[in-house]
Scaffold this active site. Sequence first.
Site, PDB file in Angstrom:
ATOM      1  N   TRP A 198      -6.486   5.546 -17.994  1.00 33.79           N
ATOM      2  CA  TRP A 198      -5.831   5.553 -16.688  1.00 33.79           C
ATOM      3  C   TRP A 198      -6.622   6.470 -15.740  1.00 33.79           C
ATOM      4  O   TRP A 198      -7.064   7.542 -16.130  1.00 33.79           O
ATOM      5  CB  TRP A 198      -4.382   6.061 -16.821  1.00 33.79           C
ATOM      6  CG  TRP A 198      -3.745   6.215 -15.489  1.00 33.79           C
ATOM      7  CD1 TRP A 198      -3.258   5.222 -14.699  1.00 33.79           C
ATOM      8  CD2 TRP A 198      -3.562   7.440 -14.766  1.00 33.79           C
ATOM      9  NE1 TRP A 198      -2.785   5.756 -13.513  1.00 33.79           N
ATOM     10  CE2 TRP A 198      -2.953   7.116 -13.526  1.00 33.79           C
ATOM     11  CE3 TRP A 198      -3.857   8.779 -15.037  1.00 33.79           C
ATOM     12  CZ2 TRP A 198      -2.636   8.079 -12.567  1.00 33.79           C
ATOM     13  CZ3 TRP A 198      -3.545   9.735 -14.082  1.00 33.79           C
ATOM     14  CH2 TRP A 198      -2.934   9.377 -12.864  1.00 33.79           C
ATOM     15  N   ASP A 365       5.501   0.982  -0.746  1.00 34.36           N
ATOM     16  CA  ASP A 365       5.295   1.036  -2.197  1.00 34.36           C
ATOM     17  C   ASP A 365       6.603   1.383  -2.906  1.00 34.36           C
ATOM     18  O   ASP A 365       7.693   1.201  -2.354  1.00 34.36           O
ATOM     19  CB  ASP A 365       4.158   2.037  -2.506  1.00 34.36           C
ATOM     20  CG  ASP A 365       3.391   1.694  -3.764  1.00 34.36           C
ATOM     21  OD1 ASP A 365       3.884   2.020  -4.855  1.00 34.36           O
ATOM     22  OD2 ASP A 365       2.307   1.091  -3.678  1.00 34.36           O
ATOM     23  N   ASP A 366       6.493   1.903  -4.083  1.00 34.31           N
ATOM     24  CA  ASP A 366       7.630   2.222  -4.958  1.00 34.31           C
ATOM     25  C   ASP A 366       8.679   3.080  -4.233  1.00 34.31           C
ATOM     26  O   ASP A 366       8.339   3.933  -3.416  1.00 34.31           O
ATOM     27  CB  ASP A 366       7.056   2.998  -6.153  1.00 34.31           C
ATOM     28  CG  ASP A 366       8.002   3.051  -7.315  1.00 34.31           C
ATOM     29  OD1 ASP A 366       9.149   2.637  -7.162  1.00 34.31           O
ATOM     30  OD2 ASP A 366       7.564   3.532  -8.383  1.00 34.31           O
ATOM     31  N   ARG A 442       6.915   6.172 -18.872  1.00 38.53           N
ATOM     32  CA  ARG A 442       7.312   6.535 -17.514  1.00 38.53           C
ATOM     33  C   ARG A 442       8.830   6.302 -17.336  1.00 38.53           C
ATOM     34  O   ARG A 442       9.252   5.707 -16.357  1.00 38.53           O
ATOM     35  CB  ARG A 442       6.529   5.690 -16.513  1.00 38.53           C
ATOM     36  CG  ARG A 442       6.306   6.383 -15.184  1.00 38.53           C
ATOM     37  CD  ARG A 442       5.847   5.370 -14.149  1.00 38.53           C
ATOM     38  NE  ARG A 442       5.476   6.049 -12.918  1.00 38.53           N
ATOM     39  CZ  ARG A 442       5.376   5.456 -11.749  1.00 38.53           C
ATOM     40  NH1 ARG A 442       5.602   4.175 -11.633  1.00 38.53           N
ATOM     41  NH2 ARG A 442       5.046   6.124 -10.687  1.00 38.53           N
ATOM     42  N   LYS A 475       2.770  -6.318  -3.748  1.00 36.52           N
ATOM     43  CA  LYS A 475       1.990  -5.661  -4.805  1.00 36.52           C
ATOM     44  C   LYS A 475       2.827  -5.778  -6.062  1.00 36.52           C
ATOM     45  O   LYS A 475       3.971  -5.316  -6.093  1.00 36.52           O
ATOM     46  CB  LYS A 475       1.763  -4.200  -4.415  1.00 36.52           C
ATOM     47  CG  LYS A 475       0.982  -3.384  -5.419  1.00 36.52           C
ATOM     48  CD  LYS A 475       0.650  -2.017  -4.808  1.00 36.52           C
ATOM     49  CE  LYS A 475       0.165  -1.020  -5.818  1.00 36.52           C
ATOM     50  NZ  LYS A 475       0.096   0.336  -5.242  1.00 36.52           N
ATOM     51  N   ASP A 477       3.288  -4.804  -9.811  1.00 35.93           N
ATOM     52  CA  ASP A 477       2.807  -3.717 -10.668  1.00 35.93           C
ATOM     53  C   ASP A 477       3.332  -3.852 -12.100  1.00 35.93           C
ATOM     54  O   ASP A 477       4.245  -4.639 -12.373  1.00 35.93           O
ATOM     55  CB  ASP A 477       3.293  -2.394 -10.045  1.00 35.93           C
ATOM     56  CG  ASP A 477       2.381  -1.223 -10.365  1.00 35.93           C
ATOM     57  OD1 ASP A 477       1.593  -1.329 -11.309  1.00 35.93           O
ATOM     58  OD2 ASP A 477       2.473  -0.201  -9.657  1.00 35.93           O
ATOM     59  N   ASN A 479       3.720  -0.769 -15.163  1.00 30.38           N
ATOM     60  CA  ASN A 479       3.311   0.615 -15.371  1.00 30.38           C
ATOM     61  C   ASN A 479       3.512   1.219 -16.755  1.00 30.38           C
ATOM     62  O   ASN A 479       3.741   2.422 -16.865  1.00 30.38           O
ATOM     63  CB  ASN A 479       4.048   1.498 -14.369  1.00 30.38           C
ATOM     64  CG  ASN A 479       3.315   1.533 -13.043  1.00 30.38           C
ATOM     65  OD1 ASN A 479       2.098   1.657 -13.009  1.00 30.38           O
ATOM     66  ND2 ASN A 479       4.042   1.389 -11.962  1.00 30.38           N
ATOM     67  N   CYS A 525      -1.492  -5.351 -10.005  1.00 32.41           N
ATOM     68  CA  CYS A 525      -1.736  -3.946 -10.318  1.00 32.41           C
ATOM     69  C   CYS A 525      -1.087  -3.681 -11.664  1.00 32.41           C
ATOM     70  O   CYS A 525      -0.092  -4.313 -12.019  1.00 32.41           O
ATOM     71  CB  CYS A 525      -1.062  -3.117  -9.213  1.00 32.41           C
ATOM     72  SG  CYS A 525      -1.025  -1.341  -9.491  1.00 32.41           S
ATOM     73  N   ASP A 547      -5.634   3.807  -9.955  1.00 29.26           N
ATOM     74  CA  ASP A 547      -4.824   4.799  -9.247  1.00 29.26           C
ATOM     75  C   ASP A 547      -5.691   5.949  -8.774  1.00 29.26           C
ATOM     76  O   ASP A 547      -5.227   6.822  -8.048  1.00 29.26           O
ATOM     77  CB  ASP A 547      -3.719   5.332 -10.172  1.00 29.26           C
ATOM     78  CG  ASP A 547      -2.520   4.405 -10.158  1.00 29.26           C
ATOM     79  OD1 ASP A 547      -2.477   3.502  -9.310  1.00 29.26           O
ATOM     80  OD2 ASP A 547      -1.629   4.583 -11.003  1.00 29.26           O
TER      81      ASP A 547
END
Length: 741
Positions: A198, A365-366, A442, A475, A477, A479, A525, A547
């Site tokens: 990462w 974004d998030d 996460r 986007k 993602d 994660n 992503c 990132d």
Amino acid sequence: MIYFNEKTLEFHLTNQAMSYVFRVMDQTGTLEHLYYGSTIPHYNDFSFLIEREIRPSNNQVWGNNLTSLEHVKQEYPVFGTTDFRYPALDVEYPEGDHISQFVYQSYRIFTGKKVTGALPGTFGEKDEVEVLEITLKDHYSDLLLVLTYHLYMDEPVLTRQAKLINQGQQAVSLHQLASLSVDFPKGNYEWLHLNGAWAREAHLTREAVHLGVQHVSSTRGHSSHMHNPFLALCQPDTTEKQGEAYGFSLIYSGNFLAQIERDNYDVVRVQLGINPFQFNWQLKAGETFESPEAVMVFSESGLNGMSQTFHRFFKKHLIRSPWKDKKRPVLINNWEATYFDFTEEKILEIVDEAQQLGIDLFVLDDGWFGHRNSDTGSLGNWTENRAKLPHGLKNLSEKIHEKGLLFGLWFEPEMISNDTELYDQHPEWVLGQPDKNISHGRNQFVLDFGNPAVVEHIFEQMTQILSNVEIDYIKLDMNRYISEAYSNMLAANQQGEVCHRYIIGVYDLYERIVKNYPEILIESCAGGGARFDAGMLYYSPQIWASDDTDAVERLSIQSGLSMLYPLSTMGSHVSAVPNHQVARVTSLEMRKHVAMFGTFGYELDPTKLTSKEKKAVKQDILDYKRYQELICSGDFYRLETTDENQVAWMVVSQDKNEALVGYYQILARPNPSYERIRLLGLAKEKEYSVSEGDKKTVRYGKDLETIGLILNENYIGREQEYWSRTMPGDFHSRVFHLTAR
Ligand code: GLA
């Protein structure tokens, strides 16, 4: 052109740049690989390529001392029939054995290729691609193996796929079905692969092919930060500019294996496919299993030649978004500007400033959904967070559009947090064995995307937003890794199917989005670049590369990715300093110079820029837009530098009338050497005006390639400037723009 010789049972696939030859062996009916490389003339008989030594000490399939498959270069090897190397196919029969013998049955040649089925793939019109389909039948069962070869006419590209059809009455367990296998003759080989972790993905490693097995792979559920589903084979003297290279890329985003095995006779077997590690697919009577497609590129013009072929090929025959040939909007993403801590007011301040700077697209974004104020919850609850956005997303989007910007939104559809209603309602939708520990990553869990009901539900939730709010970009993602690959909907003997079913579900979701919202620009992503692969490019024309937005780290990441992925696919942004991942301070100029070799954007709070910086950013965006067409449609070259402290990139327009060169020096050196950088791809006879800011020189293409750009200034007559000149310092970059006169 695909030749088939009825008498010798030889197949020759050839175009202007490559040839590939194999034949049906008379003794076993299996396929023997004969040649892959530069175009050779067509022979009516290729038997001169057959090599057989008498080796009595080996196992023989039968008969004489010449039928040891261990010494045959094979087209699609199996285990258990005298070849002891790793096979391409591994089937476990109801009796428990793994012994197969796939015997040639028939072939079919046709033109044109469409993508059918659940997996992404390449496509081409009838005049662009010729297809050879070989059917083999298992000597011991009613399994059919179909090997497909797609020969693209204008490029040194062959793509391959394998299919196993169970025409028998009983299920078999499929443990491996590689997308391709190629046995190369003895040679002095090196291999290249992309690796990292990462925030430092896609670093290029080049090493000798040693005896035994070496591979890159993923067991994490996606292609991963650690390795990329790609490898290349070349010779020690292959450089960026010259020599042979063979590139292999898998069109797949799940667990993969890209393996090289050099045996004790120095034959080098290259294989790419789904990772056989814990893969076990119950192929029931009447069912078919299809491998992902793999791309093989041959280059006689070094690594740049290989990369350029991949770039052209992916742009033309893999990426299908209507955005692929359009100029992408210059975007600003609020992630590094605010992380989770934003209000509607703050977002609109960023948008106002972005508008002043000339940015085209704002990406939220998030943190906009559920009650998400940190990474501890709300995934799976895709409803707007009214505490943060009191007027809602629709209203926000309208306000942003009124200001003349496009609006983009982040999703992480494959995940679920345990504080959501969805989790309470459907605990069985979480991947993992309910009686054992299920790890979080996460703070989140993975939805069982192998279950069509899950995909349907998440798509429904996304539809509520995508159909009601004007959204121009998303986007998508992902994660975390999949650690406990267990699905509640599958039987015990099907648990080896989880990861492949998962990625098919992901593709299903992407396909639904692409079909229902074709105008939306998708950037995929996975915690940065953990899913930067050819599979994703089929759905999203751009991918967030990492990132890590540090300009120096990005030199390695973007150089590595450029081995096969076009610049137009690489999400690259200018971010704030000290950089959030490494705390490095680089100049705004260098950050721009690096980000512009990709899909340019910003990832910072523009309200915090000084007025001087704002002025520079405004100009930078204008500059980028000036060069955008060239950067996205030109031929990309990695230029050779004299040491690792420097990186140089170049893009040349198709007509060779324009070029852009980026030169980056990482650390400053006291009392430095004179530096030159040899350019590539220019028209030798053309005269170019070479400009760097206000400075201009005029040079011929020929000598820019042989002598190179002279990077040091000539101080004759300016000795006194020694004391007053400003030194560039660490992290220094320069960009040169060339135009033919
Ligand atoms: C991942 C992405 C980032 C950002 C965050 C949000 O790490 O790579 O760009 O979107 O998620 O949580």
